[in-house]
Scaffold this motif. Sequence first.
Motif, PDB file in Angstrom:
ATOM      1  N   UNK A 112      11.244   6.000   3.805  1.00  0.00           N
ATOM      2  CA  UNK A 112      11.099   6.915   4.944  1.00  0.00           C
ATOM      3  C   UNK A 112      10.596   6.171   6.186  1.00  0.00           C
ATOM      4  N   UNK A 113       9.649   5.233   5.985  1.00  0.00           N
ATOM      5  CA  UNK A 113       9.143   4.438   7.110  1.00  0.00           C
ATOM      6  C   UNK A 113      10.270   3.626   7.739  1.00  0.00           C
ATOM      7  N   UNK A 114      11.068   2.973   6.894  1.00  0.00           N
ATOM      8  CA  UNK A 114      12.174   2.138   7.385  1.00  0.00           C
ATOM      9  C   UNK A 114      13.217   2.961   8.123  1.00  0.00           C
ATOM     10  N   UNK A 115      13.585   4.088   7.545  1.00  0.00           N
ATOM     11  CA  UNK A 115      14.606   4.935   8.175  1.00  0.00           C
ATOM     12  C   UNK A 115      14.104   5.515   9.500  1.00  0.00           C
ATOM     13  N   UNK A 116      12.844   5.915   9.529  1.00  0.00           N
ATOM     14  CA  UNK A 116      12.298   6.493  10.763  1.00  0.00           C
ATOM     15  C   UNK A 116      12.197   5.421  11.852  1.00  0.00           C
ATOM     16  N   UNK A 117      11.848   4.202  11.478  1.00  0.00           N
ATOM     17  CA  UNK A 117      11.802   3.083  12.423  1.00  0.00           C
ATOM     18  C   UNK A 117      13.198   2.814  12.987  1.00  0.00           C
ATOM     19  N   UNK A 137      17.897  -8.613  10.298  1.00  0.00           N
ATOM     20  CA  UNK A 137      18.098  -9.207   8.971  1.00  0.00           C
ATOM     21  C   UNK A 137      16.754  -9.178   8.240  1.00  0.00           C
ATOM     22  N   UNK A 138      16.730  -9.526   6.946  1.00  0.00           N
ATOM     23  CA  UNK A 138      15.452  -9.549   6.219  1.00  0.00           C
ATOM     24  C   UNK A 138      14.544 -10.667   6.702  1.00  0.00           C
ATOM     25  N   UNK A 139      13.250 -10.454   6.517  1.00  0.00           N
ATOM     26  CA  UNK A 139      12.245 -11.467   6.836  1.00  0.00           C
ATOM     27  C   UNK A 139      11.087 -11.242   5.859  1.00  0.00           C
ATOM     28  N   UNK A 140       9.881 -11.586   6.235  1.00  0.00           N
ATOM     29  CA  UNK A 140       8.728 -11.452   5.340  1.00  0.00           C
ATOM     30  C   UNK A 140       8.564  -9.991   4.893  1.00  0.00           C
ATOM     31  N   UNK A 141       8.527  -9.772   3.580  1.00  0.00           N
ATOM     32  CA  UNK A 141       8.302  -8.468   2.956  1.00  0.00           C
ATOM     33  C   UNK A 141       9.415  -7.449   3.190  1.00  0.00           C
ATOM     34  N   UNK A 142      10.573  -7.908   3.635  1.00  0.00           N
ATOM     35  CA  UNK A 142      11.755  -7.039   3.678  1.00  0.00           C
ATOM     36  C   UNK A 142      12.853  -7.709   2.864  1.00  0.00           C
ATOM     37  N   UNK A 143      13.836  -6.925   2.429  1.00  0.00           N
ATOM     38  CA  UNK A 143      14.859  -7.462   1.529  1.00  0.00           C
ATOM     39  C   UNK A 143      16.176  -6.715   1.705  1.00  0.00           C
ATOM     40  N   UNK A 144      17.085  -6.928   0.770  1.00  0.00           N
ATOM     41  CA  UNK A 144      18.407  -6.311   0.889  1.00  0.00           C
ATOM     42  C   UNK A 144      18.335  -4.781   0.840  1.00  0.00           C
ATOM     43  N   UNK A 145      17.377  -4.253   0.089  1.00  0.00           N
ATOM     44  CA  UNK A 145      17.217  -2.799   0.046  1.00  0.00           C
ATOM     45  C   UNK A 145      16.796  -2.256   1.416  1.00  0.00           C
ATOM     46  N   UNK A 146      15.878  -2.952   2.085  1.00  0.00           N
ATOM     47  CA  UNK A 146      15.463  -2.562   3.433  1.00  0.00           C
ATOM     48  C   UNK A 146      16.666  -2.530   4.364  1.00  0.00           C
ATOM     49  N   UNK A 169       0.803  -1.223   0.000  1.00  0.00           N
ATOM     50  CA  UNK A 169       0.000   0.000   0.000  1.00  0.00           C
ATOM     51  C   UNK A 169       0.836   1.273   0.000  1.00  0.00           C
ATOM     52  N   UNK A 170       2.164   1.127  -0.100  1.00  0.00           N
ATOM     53  CA  UNK A 170       3.046   2.299   0.002  1.00  0.00           C
ATOM     54  C   UNK A 170       4.044   2.325  -1.149  1.00  0.00           C
ATOM     55  N   UNK A 171       4.416   3.533  -1.532  1.00  0.00           N
ATOM     56  CA  UNK A 171       5.403   3.701  -2.607  1.00  0.00           C
ATOM     57  C   UNK A 171       6.793   3.370  -2.076  1.00  0.00           C
ATOM     58  N   UNK A 172       7.733   3.210  -2.974  1.00  0.00           N
ATOM     59  CA  UNK A 172       9.112   2.900  -2.581  1.00  0.00           C
ATOM     60  C   UNK A 172       9.691   4.015  -1.715  1.00  0.00           C
ATOM     61  N   UNK A 173       9.419   5.259  -2.075  1.00  0.00           N
ATOM     62  CA  UNK A 173       9.952   6.375  -1.281  1.00  0.00           C
ATOM     63  C   UNK A 173       9.304   6.418   0.104  1.00  0.00           C
TER      64      UNK A 173
END
Length: 426
Positions: free
Chosen positions: A128-133, A149-158, A120-124
């Motif tokens: 921002x959500x990931x960095x703020x978390x 580390x990565x898990x469900x719905x997260x990856x190397x970019x995260x 439901x969210x754009x890449x940008x």
Amino acid sequence: MITIKEPAKKSMYENVMEQFNKTADIINLNPDIRKILSITNNEIIIHFPVKMDNGKVEVFTGYRVQHNNALGPYKGGLRFHPTMDVDDAKALAMWMTWKTSLAGLPYGGAKGGIQIDPRNYSLSELERITRRFTYALGENIGPELDIPAPDVNTNEQTMAWIADTYMSTKSPSERSNNKHVVTGKPVGSGGLEGRDRATGFGVYLTLKLFFENKKESLSGKKFIVQGFGNVGYWVSYFLEQEGALLLAVQDAHATIINDEGISVHDLYEHSKPRKGSIQGFSSAKEMDPKDFFGLDCDFIIPAALGNQITGANAYDIKAKVIAEGANGPTDNEGERILLENGVTIIPDILCNSGGVIGSYFEWLQNRNGELWPLDEVMAKIEKKLTESYKKVQNTVNTSHVDWRTAAYILAISRIETAYVQRGIFP
């Protein structure tokens, strides 16, 4: 749309506590250590605001549960999923403690994430959500404290966003020493060659070792996979290389089958531009999702979410082997039924531990300033996982217990030994 639901009958946390207590009784676990291991060390819940692309602010809830660090820094993934809550994080963190202990790694267990549907969210916005978390977590994570580390719905970019945000909070002289705050990063940003396939490779390897012990080959074996993300794809890839036949696949959008076999490469190419969805794959037909686990095959690989094989569908299962690619995909009632029916369950803390073993090598690589080629990495993962597998198999044979119980006996006994040798402060 078909949704793979987690039944409300019992939570993952209730399941993991039952498993723990069963093992503690079997090994007569020291009662003081039992008290310590039955609870988490820390449960962190964070509410944080993020500005969306349209200028409006949304408030998100993030979690990080740190179960135990008797053997070393907390280690465990971060998942972005709408069902994420503190109880799930507690269960998953406890499983990580057992998983890292069984693998012989110098880690404890943690888990966490954000209650969010990333579709439901754009890449940008996700950045921002990931960095703020990450910023909100602050000093609750760190390369010698807690390593996500990565898990469900997260990856190397995260992971790259987390590492960059965390390092930016350090002084210039400290930044290069904090790259290993997370694992699962892109190779160009300090990641490990082969980390992308490590979990799937581990599931494949445990199946290969299991059938080799029975003097059987994987060639010609039929299998089905629930979930065609990173784990589901790579385990299918390696199994296909051995001559096994992918019969059916289920994800959150569709359940597909082809009696002649599904091409792993073709399905991957189909799903890649569709955010991983297998729906609409022309070389297979859709089937009723309720009939998926009852398909006639040699083994099943649940590689999606927890609590998928339950008392409601376990009686339908014809396969004689379950290889748990996901964490906690079989609830305790489902397991009881399967064991009564002579089904072998290769448990998650062994079967999918290739990922955390790969993470350990990435952490070491960053820590020591080294770079290892792919063949060396895969050989290291294979050696360490094979050692774990043989220990579990030996315990199964000598203690006459099921595979999960054997794995738990080894994992919890190692932690008990650490506490007995160190003592408990003060």
